[in-house]
Structures are given as structure tokens and as C-alpha cells.
Scaffold this active site. Structure first.
Site, PDB file in Angstrom:
ATOM      1  N   HIS A  51       0.804  -1.222   0.000  1.00 40.43           N
ATOM      2  CA  HIS A  51       0.000   0.000   0.000  1.00 40.43           C
ATOM      3  C   HIS A  51       0.840   1.278   0.000  1.00 40.43           C
ATOM      4  O   HIS A  51       0.279   2.375  -0.067  1.00 40.43           O
ATOM      5  CB  HIS A  51      -0.932   0.009   1.210  1.00 40.43           C
ATOM      6  CG  HIS A  51      -2.071  -0.957   1.099  1.00 40.43           C
ATOM      7  ND1 HIS A  51      -1.988  -2.264   1.520  1.00 40.43           N
ATOM      8  CD2 HIS A  51      -3.317  -0.807   0.595  1.00 40.43           C
ATOM      9  CE1 HIS A  51      -3.135  -2.864   1.302  1.00 40.43           C
ATOM     10  NE2 HIS A  51      -3.963  -2.015   0.738  1.00 40.43           N
ATOM     11  N   HIS A  58      -2.713  -5.625  -6.117  1.00 40.44           N
ATOM     12  CA  HIS A  58      -2.955  -6.826  -5.328  1.00 40.44           C
ATOM     13  C   HIS A  58      -4.447  -7.157  -5.315  1.00 40.44           C
ATOM     14  O   HIS A  58      -5.297  -6.329  -5.627  1.00 40.44           O
ATOM     15  CB  HIS A  58      -2.438  -6.643  -3.897  1.00 40.44           C
ATOM     16  CG  HIS A  58      -3.034  -5.469  -3.188  1.00 40.44           C
ATOM     17  ND1 HIS A  58      -2.533  -4.188  -3.302  1.00 40.44           N
ATOM     18  CD2 HIS A  58      -4.102  -5.372  -2.346  1.00 40.44           C
ATOM     19  CE1 HIS A  58      -3.250  -3.358  -2.571  1.00 40.44           C
ATOM     20  NE2 HIS A  58      -4.223  -4.056  -1.990  1.00 40.44           N
ATOM     21  N   CYS A  93     -14.506  -4.828   3.578  1.00 42.77           N
ATOM     22  CA  CYS A  93     -13.451  -4.852   2.558  1.00 42.77           C
ATOM     23  C   CYS A  93     -12.263  -5.606   3.138  1.00 42.77           C
ATOM     24  O   CYS A  93     -12.071  -5.630   4.349  1.00 42.77           O
ATOM     25  CB  CYS A  93     -12.990  -3.443   2.186  1.00 42.77           C
ATOM     26  SG  CYS A  93     -14.248  -2.400   1.462  1.00 42.77           S
ATOM     27  N   HIS A  95      -8.601  -8.396   2.065  1.00 40.79           N
ATOM     28  CA  HIS A  95      -7.683  -9.049   1.136  1.00 40.79           C
ATOM     29  C   HIS A  95      -7.651 -10.544   1.425  1.00 40.79           C
ATOM     30  O   HIS A  95      -7.483 -10.940   2.586  1.00 40.79           O
ATOM     31  CB  HIS A  95      -6.263  -8.503   1.301  1.00 40.79           C
ATOM     32  CG  HIS A  95      -6.185  -7.011   1.251  1.00 40.79           C
ATOM     33  ND1 HIS A  95      -6.277  -6.222   2.394  1.00 40.79           N
ATOM     34  CD2 HIS A  95      -6.025  -6.161   0.212  1.00 40.79           C
ATOM     35  CE1 HIS A  95      -6.181  -4.953   2.048  1.00 40.79           C
ATOM     36  NE2 HIS A  95      -6.025  -4.880   0.743  1.00 40.79           N
ATOM     37  N   GLU A 113     -15.156  -9.252  11.272  1.00 43.66           N
ATOM     38  CA  GLU A 113     -15.346  -7.830  11.550  1.00 43.66           C
ATOM     39  C   GLU A 113     -16.707  -7.530  12.161  1.00 43.66           C
ATOM     40  O   GLU A 113     -16.820  -6.684  13.045  1.00 43.66           O
ATOM     41  CB  GLU A 113     -15.183  -7.009  10.263  1.00 43.66           C
ATOM     42  CG  GLU A 113     -13.763  -6.943   9.748  1.00 43.66           C
ATOM     43  CD  GLU A 113     -13.597  -5.914   8.647  1.00 43.66           C
ATOM     44  OE1 GLU A 113     -14.581  -5.208   8.327  1.00 43.66           O
ATOM     45  OE2 GLU A 113     -12.491  -5.815   8.105  1.00 43.66           O
ATOM     46  N   TYR A 129      -8.735  -0.523  -9.676  1.00 43.31           N
ATOM     47  CA  TYR A 129      -8.641   0.913  -9.436  1.00 43.31           C
ATOM     48  C   TYR A 129      -7.318   1.276  -8.782  1.00 43.31           C
ATOM     49  O   TYR A 129      -6.594   0.418  -8.262  1.00 43.31           O
ATOM     50  CB  TYR A 129      -9.803   1.407  -8.579  1.00 43.31           C
ATOM     51  CG  TYR A 129     -10.032   0.637  -7.301  1.00 43.31           C
ATOM     52  CD1 TYR A 129      -9.233   0.838  -6.177  1.00 43.31           C
ATOM     53  CD2 TYR A 129     -11.061  -0.285  -7.214  1.00 43.31           C
ATOM     54  CE1 TYR A 129      -9.440   0.134  -5.015  1.00 43.31           C
ATOM     55  CE2 TYR A 129     -11.282  -0.997  -6.045  1.00 43.31           C
ATOM     56  CZ  TYR A 129     -10.462  -0.790  -4.947  1.00 43.31           C
ATOM     57  OH  TYR A 129     -10.670  -1.486  -3.793  1.00 43.31           O
ATOM     58  N   GLU A 140      -4.244   2.596  -2.782  1.00 44.53           N
ATOM     59  CA  GLU A 140      -4.997   1.376  -3.060  1.00 44.53           C
ATOM     60  C   GLU A 140      -4.871   1.046  -4.550  1.00 44.53           C
ATOM     61  O   GLU A 140      -5.546   1.634  -5.380  1.00 44.53           O
ATOM     62  CB  GLU A 140      -6.473   1.548  -2.694  1.00 44.53           C
ATOM     63  CG  GLU A 140      -6.751   1.632  -1.213  1.00 44.53           C
ATOM     64  CD  GLU A 140      -6.590   0.300  -0.497  1.00 44.53           C
ATOM     65  OE1 GLU A 140      -6.182  -0.690  -1.142  1.00 44.53           O
ATOM     66  OE2 GLU A 140      -6.867   0.246   0.704  1.00 44.53           O
ATOM     67  N   GLU A 142      -5.712  -1.923  -6.502  1.00 49.94           N
ATOM     68  CA  GLU A 142      -6.397  -3.171  -6.216  1.00 49.94           C
ATOM     69  C   GLU A 142      -7.143  -3.737  -7.421  1.00 49.94           C
ATOM     70  O   GLU A 142      -7.721  -3.008  -8.234  1.00 49.94           O
ATOM     71  CB  GLU A 142      -7.378  -2.981  -5.056  1.00 49.94           C
ATOM     72  CG  GLU A 142      -6.657  -2.711  -3.744  1.00 49.94           C
ATOM     73  CD  GLU A 142      -7.548  -2.751  -2.531  1.00 49.94           C
ATOM     74  OE1 GLU A 142      -7.048  -3.096  -1.453  1.00 49.94           O
ATOM     75  OE2 GLU A 142      -8.739  -2.421  -2.662  1.00 49.94           O
ATOM     76  N   TRP A 185     -12.129   4.408  -1.854  1.00 55.92           N
ATOM     77  CA  TRP A 185     -12.555   3.418  -2.842  1.00 55.92           C
ATOM     78  C   TRP A 185     -14.063   3.188  -2.854  1.00 55.92           C
ATOM     79  O   TRP A 185     -14.573   2.495  -3.733  1.00 55.92           O
ATOM     80  CB  TRP A 185     -11.855   2.087  -2.561  1.00 55.92           C
ATOM     81  CG  TRP A 185     -12.174   1.501  -1.211  1.00 55.92           C
ATOM     82  CD1 TRP A 185     -13.228   0.699  -0.877  1.00 55.92           C
ATOM     83  CD2 TRP A 185     -11.440   1.710   0.000  1.00 55.92           C
ATOM     84  NE1 TRP A 185     -13.199   0.384   0.464  1.00 55.92           N
ATOM     85  CE2 TRP A 185     -12.107   0.981   1.032  1.00 55.92           C
ATOM     86  CE3 TRP A 185     -10.271   2.411   0.323  1.00 55.92           C
ATOM     87  CZ2 TRP A 185     -11.651   0.963   2.357  1.00 55.92           C
ATOM     88  CZ3 TRP A 185      -9.821   2.392   1.640  1.00 55.92           C
ATOM     89  CH2 TRP A 185     -10.497   1.672   2.621  1.00 55.92           C
TER      90      TRP A 185
END
Length: 207
Positions: A51, A58, A93, A95, A113, A129, A140, A142, A185
């Protein structure tokens, strides 16, 4: 530096790494899956490294969950998060670990979360993006896998991850967006997911 692809088992945090990270205030070392412009895996990199400007492309995922009234579940990211703290964003959100399927990662992270498991979760395409975050200087870059779904249970958020939650209609989202900061984002992933959201919620939902 990017490394060769890593198995999911070696990508997770060890207790000693996680404890050391909390003691120093640094985020725990987590590996992300690097991809090319077609979403093909090309290696791994540590999360914070991926990042840092200009960013390494990624794999990521974004989840949009709705209640029985067609309202979108938003979360406000916890103030203690090192990336985009205190801003509103979509339901979840994150990964995937290297080698982890995006669908599995989306379901796992939503439960971690928010303490809930979607009653329905479906793929909604991908979006690529590049969004710098002015506040932190992080970027970001991604290749994001999108998911839409339904929840019939109230969220029970982890306070270390989520500061607040809210179910909103399209009109309420517009009002909140005009008065509170959202993640860099958010609008990109929302716009990319809209066709699947409209199919899920129907024309009366207004999305």
C-alpha cells in the site's frame, strides 16, 4: 519486496508476530497476493509494503450486504486502523490470504469484523482501481472482487475493526455522504457493484 506465491497457512499471522505488532503499534505482518492486470497471481508482498506509494497491484474484495428492507449495511472503520481510520465504507473490505478464494475470504472477514454470516452471498464481478488516500499517503492499487448478499441478523462488530454500523437507504446514504468522510474506494466499488445490487434488491430499492 514481492516474493514467490505463498500458501495460506504461511500467510496468516503467528501469535508472536501479532503480539510484537501490538507492542510497537505497527500493523501485523500479513502477506497479500500480487496480481497482473488480468487478475493472475504473480507473487506476494507484505500488506503495508503493497500500500505504500505508488502501490503494488494486489487482490482484494468488497462486500455489500442488505437487510430485508433493501437497506445497505455500512461500517465506519475503527479509529485505531492504520489505513483510512474513522471513515465510512461498504459492509466489509479486505484481502484474501495468498491462495485463499476471494469468496471464502469475503465470508471469513465479514464474520470476523461484523460477527455475522450472510444468508446469501453472490459474486458481482471485479473492478480495478488506483486510489491514493490523502490522509495517510497510502495507495490502493487493487484488483477487487465484488460480492453482494443479504443478512437477517444484526451486526456484532469487533470494536478493533469497526467503530460504528448503519443500515441506509439510497437517500440516507446520499445525506451521510454529504456530511461525513467515506473511504477513497467506496464510490468506485459501489458503482461497479450496482448492476448486481439492483438485481438483488429489485427496482423498488432505488439502488
Amino acid at each position: 519486496m514481492p516474493t514467490s506465491p505463498t500458501s495460506p497457512a504461511t500467510a496468516t499471522d503467528s501469535p508472536s508476530t501479532d503480539s510484537a505488532s501490538r507492542a510497537t503499534g505497527a500493523p501485523p505482518e500479513i502477506l497479500l497476493e500480487l496480481v497482473d492486470e488480468h487478475g493472475t497471481t504473480i507473487g506476494t508482498a507484505e500488506k503495508l509494503t503493497a500500500h505504500q506509494a505508488p502501490g503494488l497491484l494486489h487482490r482484494a474484495f468488497s462486500v455489500f450486504l442488505f437487510d430485508e428492507r433493501g437497506r445497505l449495511l455500512l461500517q465506519r472503520r475503527a479509529l485505531g486502523k492504520y489505513h483510512s481510520p474513522g471513515v465510512w465504507s461498504n459492509t466489509c473490505c479486505g484481502h484474501p490470504y495468498p491462495g485463499e478464494a476471494p469468496f471464502a475470504a469475503a465470508a471469513r472477514r465479514t464474520h470476523e469484523e461484523l460477527g455475522l454470516s450472510p444468508s446469501l452471498l453472490a459474486e458481482a464481478g471485479t473492478v480495478r482501481y488506483n486510489h491514493p488516500d490523502p490522509a495517510s499517503g497510502l495507495v490502493e492499487q487493487e484488483y477487487n472482487h465484488l460480492f453482494v448478499g443479504l443478512t437477517r441478523t444484526a451486526p456484532r462488530p469487533d470494536p478493533e475493526e469497526v467503530g460504528e454500523t448503519a443500515f441506509v437507504t439510497p437517500a440516507e446514504l446520499a445525506e451521510r455522504d454529504a456530511s461525513a468522510p467515506f473511504s477513497a474506494w467506496f464510490h468506485t466499488v459501489l458503482d461497479a457493484a450496482r448492476p448486481a445490487i439492483r438485481e438483488l434488491t429489485g427496482p423498488a430499492g432505488g439502488w
